[in-house]
Each structure stands twice: as structure tokens, then as C-alpha cells.
Write an enzyme that holds these catalytic residues in place. Structure first.
Site, PDB file in Angstrom:
ATOM      1  N   GLU A  37      -2.511   1.438   1.514  1.00  0.00           N
ATOM      2  CA  GLU A  37      -1.103   1.295   1.151  1.00  0.00           C
ATOM      3  C   GLU A  37      -1.051   0.574  -0.196  1.00  0.00           C
ATOM      4  OE1 GLU A  37       1.546   0.070   4.578  1.00  0.00           O
ATOM      5  OE2 GLU A  37      -0.427  -0.343   5.431  1.00  0.00           O
ATOM      6  N   ARG A 262     -12.828  -4.302  12.071  1.00  0.00           N
ATOM      7  CA  ARG A 262     -12.576  -4.701  10.695  1.00  0.00           C
ATOM      8  C   ARG A 262     -13.509  -5.847  10.313  1.00  0.00           C
ATOM      9  NH1 ARG A 262      -6.619  -6.940  10.334  1.00  0.00           N
ATOM     10  NH2 ARG A 262      -7.310  -7.310   8.201  1.00  0.00           N
ATOM     11  N   LYS A 272      -3.361  -9.662   4.001  1.00  0.00           N
ATOM     12  CA  LYS A 272      -2.709  -9.335   2.736  1.00  0.00           C
ATOM     13  C   LYS A 272      -1.467 -10.199   2.525  1.00  0.00           C
ATOM     14  CE  LYS A 272      -2.857  -5.032   1.531  1.00  0.00           C
ATOM     15  NZ  LYS A 272      -2.578  -3.578   1.423  1.00  0.00           N
TER      16      LYS A 272
END
Length: 561
Positions: A37, A262, A272
Site C-alpha cells: 500500500e 511476518r 507503520k
């Protein structure tokens, strides 16, 4: 038997792909994608995904797309798009002609939504955002159906078209999938597919007044690109039933989604949202601050692409979440730089030496090895003269018993040069040492005595009249604790910021070979660490050097090593 042994050595994702190819699934085709994104800079966790997606495509003779899942114009920017493309290229991967955007598929997604409305599988809901949250229920209680859930297909189509035409304000309506408000999976409780956003999109401008939710765009984008293996991190495992539901109800090609753990790294924050907070609050200089775990931050600090790729290979791919020690990343970097970095000499905390018996008007050039790990790197000349700089830490006037470096009356070796003995210590009015007077043995040129005598220490130096003066920045870990986001007392992660994560040294003296040093080249300042030229703040003749990593893990003692 050989094939079974090979399959056991593969990680579970590669084992699945190997089996799919053996079964001629998708006609033996392998197509992956990296779908960021564009709402921030990529970090080291994304590097793991990049290496996995592009890596398996290369290994199995397939393709990997770069696709920007740009469905939220309120947080996206072309700056992020450009930075992401630069990061992927820097890591060594190429998407060729396969650059895509979810926004490319906005017309397709709109038509899919219309089909679901016509089939009675989606409806326009006029509840407020707060009411939708209340109706959703909890993990232990089922949700409640919206009073607008049973609108007719005709009314839903009309409202959805008016939403698209911009007739309603933000928050007035949303489009939801009609699935099951009592589902044990909250993602299946009539999830929102579209919301009204009167925002300009970085690619489509003001064409759209409605935008698809990520969960509605992601799976269909994979389908449109004919992705065979959709590799996602574990947090998307609970979303997979929703993606499958959309694909089935729309009636389009179904990629196979596979989830993996992850990356979680000690002394590091990879959220983020929290990285954005650090930038916005000015706790770091920007996304590319060399202390940040962003790929651009690592690049600016002097990390190499191969060190990050090797790190990602070492940690592997699993289904279980784990916390990886950042020391492994630093070890991967040291291992890479030890083989490739040019050796040079620099003095960061200078103390002047005058060699009293060295001729006043004499200077000479000595041979220095560029890299003992690489014979092809050759040698260079370093100037030597009467006045030198050494590290202040390499001298003690009243040393403890096991201090083997320079002290009054002791003899040490100057790297590549001569043996010297400290004869006199010069101090200022405050009693601070300002200068050392030493003598040298001219018979020890190159660092060896003709009579075979030995010294216990070798120290580095630079010629005072030939050295270049530069700023050096010593970077360290950004946080003081291994898990800054998991404090048992509930402290905010910013309370664990390391006040010593950056030390600025203005008056450093470096050997003259660094006068024209360029960014992108790694150096080992002998005995001090690995350094590189800062690509942002450096100017010709006024380079700034960043310490990329220390020669050894300075944090090991805190971990009981």
C-alpha cells in the site's frame, strides 16, 4: 527418494509450489506479486516479503508483479510509490513490464459490486460508522443485522449509483457484503466493500467518489492478474475466507493464498503507524533516517542489498510468529562488508602526537592494505609525517595493568608505520592532555623490528598535515529494550527511545584517500567500524560519514554473552 529429501529441505511455501508444479496445477505456471500500500515507506519486514515473492518467482521460472494496492486516497502519495519502486530495485529485483495498481481495476471492482448487488449478495447500508461497529458484535457475541440489510436489489443499485455520482456526503452510506452477522469470523459479518470518500486520488484524480475497501480489492486484483500463489503474512489468514467468498460469488479465477509469519525484530518497531508517529513528532529526521528500520534508512546508513537478502534467507519462512534478534541482521551485514569494504584509517576523537626525532621537513608514503580478505583489492599509499593524530582512547597517562596501548614509556606499533614510545605528556592550564611527544624507531618501517622485539598493541593514526576533516555520525539502535512495543507496565514505546542512538562528531580526521569519497562505497575505519558517505547531507569536499555498524556486537554484554 532424492525428490523427497529435496522437498524436506524446502520451506513450506516452496514445498507447496514444488508440489503444485509436479501436479501441473495452473499448467505448471508460477506467478506471485508484491502488493504494498503506498501509504508509507517500506521497512525491513517488507524486505522479507519482497525477497520471498520475487525469490520464488525467480527460482521456479515464474513472474512476480509489483502492484500498488492504492485504495485509500486519504493516506497515499506518489512519494511513497516512487520510494517503494526505488527500494525494490535497490534490493536487486525487477518487475519488468509487470507494474500494476489496484486503481487500474476500479472499473472491474465496481462491476463486481454491481453483480453482487443484483445477486442479493450486497446492500447499501445507511447506518453510521459508530452504529455499524455496535451492530458488529464481539468475539463472544454475534452481530445484529442492519435494518437496511433487506433493501431490494433495485433500491441498492440506485443508491450505489448515486454514491458513485457523488450525491452523498462522506459517511452517509456504505456498501456491505451480505454474508453472516453471526459468523465466528468477524471479517464475515457483512464487511464493508465501498465507502464514500470525496478525496482526490494520486492516479485517478476526482474520477471516483467511492473507493473499494482493501479487503474487496486485494483478492480480486490477484485474480485479475492471474496470480497462482498469493503469499500473505499471517494477519491475513482470518481474511482468507472473505477473499474466497468474494471470488466464488463473483465467479472469477481463484488464486491460492498462503500465509507466512511476518518479521518481528528486537530493538525495532515495525508498525507503520508508529513509524509515521516517529517521523511526524520529529523524533527522527525522516523516513530515511539511518536509525529507522525502513529500507531507505538502511540504504542511507550504508547497508548493502546482499546483506539484507542474505538475512532474509537465513531467517527463512515459517508459519509461527517469532522474534528475530537484530544481531543476526547486523552479523549478516558485517559478514558482507568484511569481504568487500575498503580498509582506511580515521581518527574520530583526536589526540595530537609529535614525533620529536622525526626530521622536520620529511614526509613519506607507506603501503597500506585495502582489504586483507581480498588480495585483488591491492594496496594504497598513506602519508606519514612528524605530526600525527591518534584516538584519544588509545592513550592513558596512568594505565591499568592490562592496558597495552600507548602510555608513558611504553612502545606500540603505528599501523603500517613504525614503533613509537611516548616520552612526554603536554597539558593545558586545566590539566587536559593536548599533545604527546614521542620518539620513533626508523628501523621499524612497515611495523616490524629488525631485532625481533615485539609490541603488544597496534594503533591507527593519520598524518596531521594531510588528513581531511569531516563530520562523522555514530548510529546505534533506536530503542534500549528488545521489545519496545510490549512493555508489561504499559509504557508507550517512545519511552524506550535510545538517547545515544545518534552521536555527532564534528572534528574527525581521516586519511586523504577519503577526500573524494562517494556515497554507495563502504569503508572499514580500522578498529572503529564500518562507515559510508551519507547520500543526503554530504557535499563535495564536505562529506558526512555514517557509521553503518560496529565491528562487534556492542550490545552482547547486555544480553549476558
Amino acid at each position: 527418494m532424492e525428490q523427497d529429501t529435496q522437498r524436506k529441505s524446502l520451506d513450506f511455501i516452496r514445498a507447496i509450489i514444488t508440489e503444485d508444479i509436479a501436479n501441473n496445477k495452473n499448467e505448471g505456471r508460477v506467478a506471485t506479486r508484491f502488493p504494498p500500500e503506498p501509504n508509507g515507506y517500506l521497512h525491513i519486514g517488507h524486505a522479507k516479503s519482497i525477497c520471498l515473492n520475487f525469490g520464488v518467482a525467480e527460482e521456479f521460472g515464474g513472474t512476480c508483479n509489483l502492484r500498488f494496492d492504492d485504495t485509500n486516497p486519504t493516506k497515499e502519495d506518489t512519494e511513497y510509490v516512487e520510494s517503494i519502486m526505488e527500494d525494490v530495485k535497490w534490493l536487486g529485483y525487477d518487475w519488468g513490464e509487470r507494474l500494476y495498481y489496484a486503481s487500474d481495476y476500479f472499473p472491474n471492482l465496481y462491476e463486481y459490486a454491481v453483480k453482487l448487488i443484483k445477486d442479493g449478495k450486497a446492500y447499501v447500508d445507511s447506518l453510521s460508522a459508530e452504529e455499524i461497529r455496535q451492530y458488529r458484535g464481539t468475539l463472544s457475541e454475534p452481530g445484529k443485522e442492519s435494518p437496511f440489510r433487506n433493501r431490494s436489489a433495485e433500491e441498492n443499485l440506485q443508491l450505489f449509483d448515486r454514491m458513485k455520482e457523488g450525491e452523498f456526503e462522506e459517511g452517509a452510506h456504505v456498501l456491505r457484503a451480505k454474508i453472516d452477522m453471526a459468523s465466528g469470523n468477524l471479517n464475515m459479518r457483512d464487511p464493508i466493500m465501498y465507502r464514500i470518500l470525496k478525496q482526490s486520488h494520486h492516479r485517478t484524480g476526482d474520477t471516483w467518489s467511492i473507493y473499494p475497501m482493501y479487503d474487496f480489492a486485494h483478492g480480486q486484483s490477484d485474480s485479475l492478474e492471474k496470480i497462482t500463489h498469493s503469499l500473505c503474512t499471517l494477519e491475513f489468514e482470518d481474511h482468507r475466507p472473505l477473499y474466497d467468498w468474494f471470488i466464488k460469488e463473483i465467479g472469477i479465477y481463484a488464486p491460492r493464498q498462503i500465509e507466512f509469519a511476518r518479521l518481528n525484530l528486537t530493538y525495532t518497531v515495525l508498525s507503520k503507524r508508529k513509524l509515521i508517529q516517529l517521523v511526524q513528532e520529529g523524533r527522527v529526521s525522516g523516513w530515511d533516517d539511518p536509525r529507522m528500520p525502513t529500507i531507505s534508512g538502511f540504504r542511507r546508513r550504508g547497508y548493502t542489498p546482499s546483506s539484507i537478502r542474505n538475512f532474509c534467507e537465513k531467517i527463512g519462512v515459517t508459519k509461527q510468529d517469532s522474534l528475530i534478534d537484530v544481531a543476526l541482521l547486523e552479523h549478516s551485514l558485517r559478514d558482507d562488508l568484511n569481504k568487500s569494504a575498503l580498509r582506511v584509517m580515521g581518527v574520530l576523537n583526536p589526540l595530537k602526537i609529535v614525533i620529536t626525532n622525526y626530521p622536520e621537513d620529511m614526509s613519506e608514503e607507506l603501503d597500506a592494505v585495502n582489504n586483507p580478505e581480498d588480495e585483488t583489492a591491492g594496496k594504497r599509499k598513506v602519508p606519514f609525517s612528524k605530526e600525527l593524530y591518534i584516538e584519544r582512547d588509545d592513550f592513558m597517562e596512568d594505565p591499568p595493568k592490562k592496558f597495552y596501548r600507548l602510555s608513558p614509556g611504553t612502545e606500540v606499533r603505528l599501523r603500517y608505520a613504525y614503533f613509537i614510545i611516548c616520552r612526554d605528556v603536554i597539558k593545558n592550564e586545566e590539566g587536559e592532555i593536548t599533545e604527546l611527544h614521542c620518539t620513533y624507531d626508523p628501523e621499524t618501517r612497515g611495523g616490524n623490528a629488525s631485532d625481533g622485539r615485539k609490541v603488544k598493541a597496534t594503533i591507527h593514526w593519520v598524518s596531521a598535515k594531510d588528513a581531511v576533516k569531516r563530520e562523522v555520525r555514530l548510529y546505534d539502535r533506536l530503542f534500549t529494550v528488545p521489545e519496545p512495543e510490549s512493555d508489561k507496565e504499559g509504557k508507550d514505546f517512545t519511552e524506550f527511545l535510545n538517547p545515544q542512538s545518534l552521536t555527532l562528531l564534528k572534528d574527525c580526521y581521516l586519511e586523504p584517500s577519503l577526500a573524494d569519497a562517494k556515497s554507495g562505497i563502504n569503508y572499514q575505519f580500522e578498529r572503529l567500524g564500518y562507515f559510508s558517505v551519507d547520500a543526503v547531507d554530504s557535499k563535495d569536499g564536505k562529506q558526512v560519514f555514517n557509521r553503518t555498524v560496529t565491528l562487534r556486537d556492542a550490545w552482547a554484554k547486555f544480553k549476558g554473552k
